[in-house]
Design a protein around this motif. Structure first.
Motif, PDB file in Angstrom:
ATOM      1  N   LEU A  90       0.884  -0.970  -0.007  1.00  0.00           N
ATOM      2  CA  LEU A  90      -0.044   0.000   0.029  1.00  0.00           C
ATOM      3  C   LEU A  90       0.943   1.455   0.071  1.00  0.00           C
ATOM      4  N   ASN A  91       1.993   1.153   0.721  1.00  0.00           N
ATOM      5  CA  ASN A  91       2.668   2.228   0.910  1.00  0.00           C
ATOM      6  C   ASN A  91       4.008   2.392  -0.053  1.00  0.00           C
ATOM      7  N   GLY A  92       4.208   1.474  -0.997  1.00  0.00           N
ATOM      8  CA  GLY A  92       5.355   1.306  -1.948  1.00  0.00           C
ATOM      9  C   GLY A  92       6.609   1.065  -1.189  1.00  0.00           C
ATOM     10  N   TRP A  93       6.706   0.426  -0.029  1.00  0.00           N
ATOM     11  CA  TRP A  93       7.683   0.202   0.868  1.00  0.00           C
ATOM     12  C   TRP A  93       8.417  -1.322   0.727  1.00  0.00           C
ATOM     13  N   GLU A  94       7.907  -1.843  -0.586  1.00  0.00           N
ATOM     14  CA  GLU A  94       8.359  -3.452  -0.463  1.00  0.00           C
ATOM     15  C   GLU A  94       9.656  -3.426  -0.215  1.00  0.00           C
ATOM     16  N   ASP A  95      10.636  -2.558  -0.871  1.00  0.00           N
ATOM     17  CA  ASP A  95      12.123  -2.840  -0.905  1.00  0.00           C
ATOM     18  C   ASP A  95      12.613  -2.071   0.571  1.00  0.00           C
ATOM     19  N   ARG A  96      11.739  -1.544   1.405  1.00  0.00           N
ATOM     20  CA  ARG A  96      12.298  -1.337   2.746  1.00  0.00           C
ATOM     21  C   ARG A  96      11.879  -2.083   3.909  1.00  0.00           C
ATOM     22  N   VAL A  97      11.273  -3.034   3.656  1.00  0.00           N
ATOM     23  CA  VAL A  97      10.515  -4.071   4.671  1.00  0.00           C
ATOM     24  C   VAL A  97      10.813  -5.456   4.435  1.00  0.00           C
ATOM     25  N   THR A  98      11.089  -6.246   5.501  1.00  0.00           N
ATOM     26  CA  THR A  98      11.299  -7.496   5.689  1.00  0.00           C
ATOM     27  C   THR A  98      10.627  -8.102   6.833  1.00  0.00           C
ATOM     28  N   TYR A  99      10.070  -9.313   6.675  1.00  0.00           N
ATOM     29  CA  TYR A  99       9.354  -9.925   7.968  1.00  0.00           C
ATOM     30  C   TYR A  99       9.520 -11.536   7.767  1.00  0.00           C
ATOM     31  N   TYR A 100       9.533 -11.902   9.213  1.00  0.00           N
ATOM     32  CA  TYR A 100       9.626 -13.268   9.499  1.00  0.00           C
ATOM     33  C   TYR A 100       8.610 -13.868  10.242  1.00  0.00           C
ATOM     34  N   LEU A 101       8.161 -15.062  10.098  1.00  0.00           N
ATOM     35  CA  LEU A 101       7.154 -15.906  10.726  1.00  0.00           C
ATOM     36  C   LEU A 101       7.929 -16.790  11.818  1.00  0.00           C
ATOM     37  N   LEU A 102       8.234 -16.235  12.901  1.00  0.00           N
ATOM     38  CA  LEU A 102       8.985 -16.823  13.768  1.00  0.00           C
ATOM     39  C   LEU A 102       8.258 -16.973  15.249  1.00  0.00           C
ATOM     40  N   GLU A 103       8.451 -17.916  16.159  1.00  0.00           N
ATOM     41  CA  GLU A 103       7.967 -17.800  17.286  1.00  0.00           C
ATOM     42  C   GLU A 103       9.400 -17.691  18.415  1.00  0.00           C
ATOM     43  N   ASP A 104      10.577 -18.237  17.613  1.00  0.00           N
ATOM     44  CA  ASP A 104      11.609 -18.355  18.689  1.00  0.00           C
ATOM     45  C   ASP A 104      12.554 -17.446  17.999  1.00  0.00           C
ATOM     46  N   ILE A 105      12.906 -16.433  18.530  1.00  0.00           N
ATOM     47  CA  ILE A 105      13.751 -15.377  17.972  1.00  0.00           C
ATOM     48  C   ILE A 105      14.997 -15.901  17.728  1.00  0.00           C
ATOM     49  N   ALA A 106      15.639 -16.724  18.150  1.00  0.00           N
ATOM     50  CA  ALA A 106      16.674 -17.746  17.946  1.00  0.00           C
ATOM     51  C   ALA A 106      16.897 -17.962  16.522  1.00  0.00           C
ATOM     52  N   LEU A 107      15.811 -18.151  15.747  1.00  0.00           N
ATOM     53  CA  LEU A 107      15.919 -18.348  14.392  1.00  0.00           C
ATOM     54  C   LEU A 107      15.921 -17.312  13.355  1.00  0.00           C
ATOM     55  N   LEU A 108      15.921 -16.103  13.839  1.00  0.00           N
ATOM     56  CA  LEU A 108      16.055 -14.881  13.006  1.00  0.00           C
ATOM     57  C   LEU A 108      17.634 -15.060  12.482  1.00  0.00           C
ATOM     58  N   PRO A 109      17.578 -14.559  11.049  1.00  0.00           N
ATOM     59  CA  PRO A 109      18.822 -14.879  10.355  1.00  0.00           C
ATOM     60  C   PRO A 109      19.985 -13.963  10.938  1.00  0.00           C
TER      61      PRO A 109
END
Length: 213
Positions: A90-109
């Motif tokens: 909606l805001n034209g921010w696709e190149d500025r936003v990443t997102y992760y489906l994680l319950e355990d923050i240890a799995l964040l890259p």
């Protein structure tokens, strides 16, 4: 799918959401931009991470106030990240936003590094009968049993916090105090650098956490 939108920021942005995704981000979650401006004047962050993001009310408000160059979101509930994606488009921010489906923050890259981390995590350390917009989602929105998610967060997020980075989490005055979190913060190798009350909401307080000096 989305018929509800919240407009946020000096550079107005729309956040798409459904009622069952709102855990307070539409009201006290909108206080963060003013706090960031007051506490870290003239600072524009490189990358902000929103933990327990829901549809990204706080993160998108921070970006729409030109306080960060990019955003990273994390939540365990798939519909929340669907809303994150919709708002980025909606805001034209696709190149500025990443997102992760994680319950355990240890799995964040490992490559994800943040100089600002914010969060509106569940405020209750035990199961409670609470009035929330969607009672069926009460426990997901409100309860962090025995503060296990907080403990996991502090243990692992230090690996993603830049040396000059800062963490800001909001908590509920009636259901916790800084003492509930101080030991787990210390054990993680981080430092609780400040605790302060919300100026707008009597029941909200904030934890400021940084790397130990």
């Amino acid at each position: 799918m989305y018929d509800i939108f919240l407009t946020v920021g000096e550079t107005p942005a729309k956040v798409a959401y459904t009622k069952n995704l709102d855990g307070g981000g539409t009201w006290f979650g909108q206080e963060l931009p003013s706090i960031i401006k007051d506490r870290y004047p003239d600072r524009v962050f490189e990358k902000c991470h929103e933990w327990c993001c829901g549809p990204g009310f706080s993160g998108y408000a921070i970006m729409a106030n030109n306080l960060t160059k990019s955003l990273c979101f994390n939540d365990k509930f798939p519909p929340a990240l669907d809303a994150i994606e919709e708002s980025a488009k909606l805001n034209g921010w696709e190149d500025r936003v990443t997102y992760y489906l994680l319950e355990d923050i240890a799995l964040l890259p490992d490559h994800e590094q943040f100089d600002l981390i914010v969060g509106n995590p569940p405020h209750f350390g035990s199961f409670e009968q609470l009035e929330v917009p969607d009672p069926e989602n009460r426990d997901r929105l409100c309860t962090d049993l025995d503060w296990n998610s907080h403990r996991n967060f502090f243990t692992h997020i230090k690996n993603h916090l830049t040396p000059d980075g800062v963490i800001l989490l909001n908590e509920h005055m009636d259901w916790s105090s800084a003492d509930d979190f101080k030991e787990m913060i210390d054990d993680s190798g981080l430092e609780l650098t400040d605790v302060f009350r919300s100026e707008r909401f009597d029941y909200i307080y904030y934890l400021e956490v940084r790397h130990k000096k």
